[in-house]
Scaffold this active site. Structure first.
Site, PDB file in Angstrom:
ATOM      1  CG  ASP A  11      -1.944  -1.069   1.222  1.00 22.28           C
ATOM      2  OD1 ASP A  11      -2.226  -1.591   0.126  1.00 22.28           O
ATOM      3  OD2 ASP A  11      -2.469  -1.403   2.289  1.00 22.28           O
ATOM      4  CG  ASP A 130     -11.463  -2.218  -0.763  1.00 21.06           C
ATOM      5  OD1 ASP A 130     -10.835  -3.273  -0.940  1.00 21.06           O
ATOM      6  OD2 ASP A 130     -11.022  -1.099  -1.095  1.00 21.06           O
TER       7      ASP A 130
END
Length: 293
Positions: A11, A130
């Site tokens: 990330d 998500d």
């Protein structure tokens, strides 16, 4: 049986690898190029690179970081974050990635998934989903959800990730997993299982399923949603969110029926190496690709 894949995830925020809990409280984990090189040596099967604020900040993905990463990373590389057009995908593929991961743009314009698969091939189009567990059916009323059928699912008394009980109103009889976009900031009202079926129909070749509830907790993957999606679609599902040990990786690809397990914190901060995780899984009968790294 096909070998199960172990996939570290980078990330990236402002050019640095970061990691948080439940998509919040980010802390620095290092330089993406250096970390990618280490994972290459340790024998990772693939690498996922996500620019986690590109969509929220309405900016282009950092192509220079992708290019530098691809120069030291010879395993398959998936890149996501801020992808909005076919030109974005073309530029990323030219920069050296093998697959692109789409999230926000797929929800706001589902036909983009179809167009991308037709132009570049399903094999390089990944949709990142998500989801966050929602207990009340009333919260499903969303404009985003009107074009999909949202299916009520039984409400468990205990989630499959973590050790804590799920607190809920016993009068409620349903729950679902609400798909979020813009780095987890915007709920859409889409049921994750229904959305997974839709993106497969549109031509996506793979799904990365990141539980927002489990993300960064190290308490284990949300096995319930992982299995629900994996049993519903025929394309590979990558379990993401919650890895804290090699045992959790095993659970994701066995009980969760995922094709691969994605992890960040346990690898970034040196708690386990990828080689150690694969050795653990192999000893328990999970087929993995072993290397000398």
């Amino acid at each position: 049986m096909l070998a199960k894949r172990i996939i570290p995830c980078l990330d990236v925020h402002e050019g640095r690898v970061v990691k948080g809990v439940n998509f919040l409280n980010l802390r620095d984990a290092g330089d993406p190029v250096d970390i990618a090189a280490r994972y290459e040596q340790e024998g990772a099967d693939e690498l996922v690179f996500l620019d986690i604020t590109a969509s929220h900040e309405q900016r282009d993905i950092m192509l220079d970081v992708v290019q530098r990463t691809s120069e030291v990373c010879f395993m398959p590389l998936t890149v996501g974050g801020g992808i909005r057009t076919l030109d974005d995908i073309r530029e990323l593929l030219k920069a050296g990635c093998d697959k692109v991961s789409i999230n926000s743009a797929a929800v706001t314009n589902p036909e983009f998934v179809r167009e991308a698969a037709l132009r570049f091939g399903s094999q390089c189009i990944v949709v990142n989903i998500d989801p966050r567990r929602v207990e009340s059916v009333e919260s499903r009323q969303s404009d985003f959800a009107k074009h999909l059928h949202v299916v009520p699912r039984p409400l468990p008394t205990k989630p499959s990730f973590g050790n804590s009980l799920l607190t809920h109103n016993p009068q409620l009889s349903t729950c679902y997993w609400d798909v979020h976009i813009n780095g987890g900031r915007v709920p859409t009202g889409l049921d994750a299982v229904a959305w997974a079926q839709e993106v497969e129909r549109l031509g996506a070749g793979e799904i990365v399923l990141t539980s927002m509830d489990a993300d960064g907790t190290k308490d284990g993957f949300d096995i319930e949603i992982t299995k629900a999606v994996a049993e519903t679609v025929e394309i590979p599902v990558v379990a993401s969110g919650g890895a804290g040990s090699p045992e959790h990786l095993c659970e994701a690809v066995t009980a969760g029926e995922a094709s691969a397990a994605l992890a960040a914190s346990i690898f970034h901060y040196g708690e386990y190496t990828i080689s150690e995780a694969k050795q653990y899984m192999s000893q328990r009968g999970v087929p993995v690709r072993m290397t000398s790294g």
